[in-house]
Design an enzyme around this catalytic site. Structure first.
Site, PDB file in Angstrom:
ATOM      1  N   ARG A   1       0.847  -1.266   0.073  1.00 49.96           N
ATOM      2  CA  ARG A   1       0.016  -0.027  -0.269  1.00 49.96           C
ATOM      3  C   ARG A   1       0.854   1.270   0.147  1.00 49.96           C
ATOM      4  NH1 ARG A   1      -3.001  -2.846   3.956  1.00 49.96           N
ATOM      5  NH2 ARG A   1      -4.803  -4.284   3.044  1.00 49.96           N
TER       6      ARG A   1
ATOM      7  N   LYS B   1       2.366  11.395 -11.400  1.00 53.98           N
ATOM      8  CA  LYS B   1       1.660  10.323 -12.336  1.00 53.98           C
ATOM      9  C   LYS B   1       2.327   9.091 -12.457  1.00 53.98           C
ATOM     10  CE  LYS B   1      -1.807  12.968 -14.696  1.00 53.98           C
ATOM     11  NZ  LYS B   1      -2.217  13.552 -15.907  1.00 53.98           N
TER      12      LYS B   1
ATOM     13  N   GLU C   1       7.492  17.373 -25.910  1.00 57.25           N
ATOM     14  CA  GLU C   1       6.995  17.611 -24.689  1.00 57.25           C
ATOM     15  C   GLU C   1       7.532  19.229 -24.175  1.00 57.25           C
ATOM     16  OE1 GLU C   1       4.530  16.441 -22.812  1.00 57.25           O
ATOM     17  OE2 GLU C   1       4.666  14.238 -23.489  1.00 57.25           O
TER      18      GLU C   1
ATOM     19  N   LYS D   1       6.328  22.369 -15.328  1.00 55.46           N
ATOM     20  CA  LYS D   1       5.533  21.364 -14.948  1.00 55.46           C
ATOM     21  C   LYS D   1       5.380  21.488 -13.367  1.00 55.46           C
ATOM     22  CE  LYS D   1       4.284  16.657 -15.138  1.00 55.46           C
ATOM     23  NZ  LYS D   1       4.472  15.186 -15.850  1.00 55.46           N
TER      24      LYS D   1
ATOM     25  N   GLU E   1      -5.145  16.593 -10.603  1.00 52.19           N
ATOM     26  CA  GLU E   1      -5.656  17.123 -11.939  1.00 52.19           C
ATOM     27  C   GLU E   1      -6.977  17.273 -11.958  1.00 52.19           C
ATOM     28  OE1 GLU E   1      -4.003  14.826 -15.218  1.00 52.19           O
ATOM     29  OE2 GLU E   1      -5.524  15.172 -16.502  1.00 52.19           O
TER      30      GLU E   1
ATOM     31  N   ARG F   1      -3.958  21.339 -14.308  1.00 50.01           N
ATOM     32  CA  ARG F   1      -2.766  20.182 -14.871  1.00 50.01           C
ATOM     33  C   ARG F   1      -3.432  19.600 -15.948  1.00 50.01           C
ATOM     34  NH1 ARG F   1       0.084  15.847 -10.947  1.00 50.01           N
ATOM     35  NH2 ARG F   1       1.064  14.929 -12.628  1.00 50.01           N
TER      36      ARG F   1
ATOM     37  N   ASN G   1      -1.873  17.917 -20.700  1.00 51.30           N
ATOM     38  CA  ASN G   1      -2.330  16.935 -21.759  1.00 51.30           C
ATOM     39  C   ASN G   1      -2.436  17.515 -23.035  1.00 51.30           C
ATOM     40  OD1 ASN G   1      -2.335  14.633 -20.130  1.00 51.30           O
ATOM     41  ND2 ASN G   1      -4.171  15.383 -19.068  1.00 51.30           N
TER      42      ASN G   1
ATOM     43  N   HIS H   1      -2.506  15.350 -26.145  1.00 49.57           N
ATOM     44  CA  HIS H   1      -2.299  13.836 -25.718  1.00 49.57           C
ATOM     45  C   HIS H   1      -3.510  13.210 -26.197  1.00 49.57           C
ATOM     46  CE1 HIS H   1       1.239  15.239 -23.778  1.00 49.57           C
ATOM     47  NE2 HIS H   1       1.481  14.115 -23.024  1.00 49.57           N
TER      48      HIS H   1
ATOM     49  N   HIS I   1      -2.884   9.863 -27.686  1.00 42.24           N
ATOM     50  CA  HIS I   1      -3.180   8.599 -26.930  1.00 42.24           C
ATOM     51  C   HIS I   1      -4.003   7.686 -28.017  1.00 42.24           C
ATOM     52  CE1 HIS I   1      -2.786   9.987 -22.512  1.00 42.24           C
ATOM     53  NE2 HIS I   1      -1.791   9.756 -23.293  1.00 42.24           N
TER      54      HIS I   1
ATOM     55  N   HIS J   1       5.668   7.831 -27.610  1.00 42.97           N
ATOM     56  CA  HIS J   1       4.783   8.730 -26.926  1.00 42.97           C
ATOM     57  C   HIS J   1       4.981  10.177 -27.775  1.00 42.97           C
ATOM     58  CE1 HIS J   1       2.453  10.592 -24.087  1.00 42.97           C
ATOM     59  NE2 HIS J   1       3.278  11.225 -23.619  1.00 42.97           N
TER      60      HIS J   1
END
Lengths: 369, 369
Positions: free
Chosen positions: B127, B149, B191, B233, B243, B247, B251, B254, B258, B271
């Site tokens: 955990r 992330k 990026e 960032k 997010e 935030r 993206n 993206h 994606h 990517h």
């Protein structure tokens, strides 16, 4: 017609949430409605619970009249042996196929296995979505549904993969215990006894007096046992959400118990049964340390027996086997085994200061009987 | 001999952490030592990076002289196609076999795939345990290693399973870029360009002027590009860790990207390449909305081309295919596609207010070329 409902708050700042306890709550969709913020819900349950309660919950959800509301359900196989990553992946598959987005709410309808897996799926799906616990077993009602621990087992250790993820609310319908097998009721009582032993001596005495009424599901007694257990757990979780300190006390009996579950294969011993035996072992070691009296140990054993719980682990398990499993327990820090032991009835401590020899004696005693 | 080191702080209250940027930092074990609190470490890397840098990092760790220190390593197969739950499970296996406890620290040595998987393993193991990012690709240095992330892909969607889990620190050694294939350097530049487009018009202009120096890895230019990207960032993440709002601007490009990655199979398009094409599409749609000028779009396309990036998605992908994938993107709320678009060069917004027809035109334009 429902009996009076009790509400407890788990106080965790902006992650606080209510626990509703009462009879007939599975029908009360308004309770759920308050805690659903998006337009998608997925009820996750198992093949034992689905025929009993799934339609009731789905009907309730449909009654909420949320515009464009999407309600899905997923029925998993029942049992602790399915509590692993592959089963959680089935939840992800279904969520993605049904196009659930970040605003979805998962509802865990079932016992601790369903709650732990659904909670973990909610923690991980799209890096975290909401979920609601609807525990249907006594064990999950008094323990696993409260406090935000979620996760799955790994072949090399129990609950080794997971997250802390708090639910939006917990809905405990005491009526659902009527369909619970007696063996599972006993397993749930193990955790109730635990609260008495670690922090609430009054509860322990009350249990000694009323264990028969509890086993017969007398409504007022069951409600009280659940309420007191949840209250105890909520207080401890509020003080230590991520188990940096006092929360570890909730693992009383669990280090021994996890060793039994891991060795025997998950599900052959019920979690509560293993914890029952584990508490008897922890009491035995506490006695050897001079902390508990012989009479204390006898009272604990008597209550466990009266609850229908085993006093010792499986015959074929020897001391060395326990030690091997205990070395990988989550409470092991820098190679040192830490145990929760009783200084008095109703007062537990976390300690690594028990002497390896006394632990050996306790473990040998267990495997000799 | 190391060049001057820069340190940035990601300001997240009790989860704040430093980003160290400099040349030769992989050798500087003292940096790591400050952030290792237990006595166990596992370095997770891949088969490409291991022969280049693993021994350096292990030697540094051994030099820390922590009593009873246990240092393990795990080498995974390289590539985005391995970024799934089964690979993360290999990390869990190794941690359990080597008996790593809750106080262990995982070190992610590699690109974004290693960082995302190791970070997710750290989030879920028992955990949650500590981890450190040592990104070795430009893409991971300027993007994925910063902000917490973590996660893995699912056959039905990218990064659909994961957690927000902040590292203890990020160690960026600019020397490691010398072994990076040019195609991956270009992917990282995508990026960097993104930060210019969404929030830092000065950076965009600076990139237009200095793109050649960056592609040739001129040290001062590379350091500056990384520092400015991380600073941008870090500022956005500090304002919105989970997010809920701003935030999402990160993206930019993206959602289109994606769709390309999912359709083409992870790893066939890098990517950064997919994001590059996605930014060109988002710019095209922003132009159709009257927000960007034709000249703005031309400048973006020119910079992408000068960076070695594609301007459009794969030829065989048609509008309908994009739309299908975009429907399951994490930014979809209640069935509505939300996109990050540019109101001006250097200023992005999240919007669902673009008109389906204009989106269709952009997507058709992409598949026609």
């Amino acid at each position: 017609m429902t009996s009076p409902q009790q509400t407890l708050i788990v106080d965790l700042g902006d992650r606080s949430y209510p626990i509703y306890i009462g009879s007939g709550l599975l029908q009360q969709s308004a309770l759920l409605g308050q805690h659903i913020t998006g337009k998608q819900v997925m009820v996750v349950t198992n093949s034992t619970i689905a025929p009993l309660y799934l339609q009731t919950v789905l009907d309730g959800l449909k009654g909420l009249k949320i515009e464009g509301f999407q309600v899905d359900s997923l029925v998993l196989e029942d049992g602790e042996k399915h509590k692993h990553l592959d089963t959680v992946n089935l939840i992800f598959d279904h969520l993605l196929r049904q196009r659930h987005n970040r605003t979805t709410t998962l509802i865990a309808l079932g016992g601790g296995v369903i709650g732990d897996m659904t909670g973990y799926a909610a923690a991980a799906y799209q890096r975290g979505v909401n979920f609601i616990q609807m525990p249907t077993t006594l064990l999950s009602q008094v323990d696993s549904s409260v406090g935000g621990k979620t996760g799955v087992n790994h072949p090399l250790g129990k609950n080794m993969i997971g997250a802390f993820h708090q639910p939006q609310c917990v809905v405990i319908d005491t009526e659902s215990l009527k369909t619970l097998p007696p063996r599972e009721l006993s397993a749930g009582l193990a955790e109730v006894i635990k609260y008495g032993l670690i922090a609430q001596p009054d509860l322990f005495v009350w249990l000694e007096q009323n264990i028969e009424q509890l086993r017969q599901l007398a409504p007022q007694f069951i409600s009280q046992a659940i309420y007191q257990s949840c209250e105890c757990k909520a207080r401890i979780v509020a003080a230590d959400e991520r188990e940096q300190g006092v929360r570890a006390l909730l693992n009383f009996g669990h280090t021994f118990g996890h060793a039994i579950e891991t060795e025997m294969g998950y599900g052959n011993w019920l979690h509560g049964e293993a914890v029952g035996a584990g508490m008897a072992m922890a009491a035995d070691l506490s006695y050897r340390l001079g902390w508990l009296t012989k009479l204390d140990v006898q009272r604990i054993q008597d209550l466990l027996t009266a609850s229908g719980l085993p006093l010792w682990g499986p015959e074929q398990m020897h001391a060395i086997t326990y030690l091997q499993h205990m070395q990988v327990d989550k409470k092991v820090t820098d190679g040192t085994i830490r145990l929760i032991l009783l200084q008095h009835l109703g007062e537990a401590v976390v300690t690594s200061d028990f002497g390896h020899e006394l632990l050996q004696q306790t473990l040998q005693q267990c495997s000799d009987i």
